[in-house]
Enzyme design. Structure first.
Site, PDB file in Angstrom:
ATOM      1  N   HIS A  77       0.822  -1.215   0.000  1.00 54.00           N
ATOM      2  CA  HIS A  77       0.000   0.000   0.000  1.00 54.00           C
ATOM      3  C   HIS A  77       0.850   1.255   0.000  1.00 54.00           C
ATOM      4  CE1 HIS A  77       0.774   0.671   4.291  1.00 54.00           C
ATOM      5  NE2 HIS A  77       0.317  -0.543   4.571  1.00 54.00           N
ATOM      6  N   CYS A  93       3.055  -4.865   6.575  1.00 55.93           N
ATOM      7  CA  CYS A  93       2.785  -4.611   5.157  1.00 55.93           C
ATOM      8  C   CYS A  93       4.030  -4.084   4.453  1.00 55.93           C
ATOM      9  CB  CYS A  93       1.652  -3.595   5.025  1.00 55.93           C
ATOM     10  SG  CYS A  93       0.068  -4.192   5.640  1.00 55.93           S
TER      11      CYS A  93
END
Length: 172
Positions: free
Chosen positions: A128, A147
């Site tokens: 992301h 992430c």
């Protein structure tokens, strides 16, 4: 397809996407319509590379990981980024971060390892951009819960180039 998730870096909380100032980011040139069929993430080199067949089509450097970047993600809350072979199995345009591509962690081996130790393997691992509403340059240190984070301009380009089902290999 928007995903409804409950935790992790790419949690879905419908919000307005905001661009950050990443004007210093130089994007690779990818011919229009080109689609990647695999992704290689090298944690030690902090690179994310898109491939079509054996051909490298884009390389992104200085990517960010979980607060504990070394080692394979084993349990929920360990703030590590997984290592191994996974797939991109969804996308969320309405996450708390600028766009997010879901990584298929945990796989069967990850679940079995955690279960054998009476723990949860965690989940909600994404590629992301920056937190929505963040102004200025991308965050300069590891900051996610596991992430893989890039600038908003980079994730925008990856979003357009990487279809669901793309294999991702994450190296230590």
């Amino acid at each position: 397809m928007a995903l409804a998730t409950v935790g992790g870096c790419g949690s879905a909380e419908p919000s307005q996407q905001t661009e950050t100032d990443d004007s210093a980011v130089v994007l690779p040139i990818i011919p229009a319509g080109t689609k990647a069929d695999s992704i290689l993430v090298d944690k030690s080199d902090r690179t994310l590379i898109l491939y079509k067949g054996d051909e490298e089509i884009a390389r992104y450097g200085n990517i960010r990981f979980g607060d504990t970047p070394e080692g394979h993600k084993r349990f929920e809350g360990d703030e590590r980024t997984p290592e191994g072979r996974y797939t991109i199995n969804g996308r969320n345009p309405g996450s708390r971060y600028h766009l997010s591509l879901r990584i298929s962690y945990p796989n069967a081996a990850d679940r079995a390892y955690a279960e054998a130790r009476g723990k949860s393997p965690g989940g909600d691992i994404f590629i992301h951009g920056q937190p929505n509403g963040r102004e200025g340059a991308p965050l300069a240190s590891d900051w996610t819960d596991g992430c893989i984070a890039l600038s908003n301009a980079e994730i925008q380009q990856i979003w357009e180039t990487v279809p669901d089902g793309t294999e991702i290999y994450i190296l230590p």
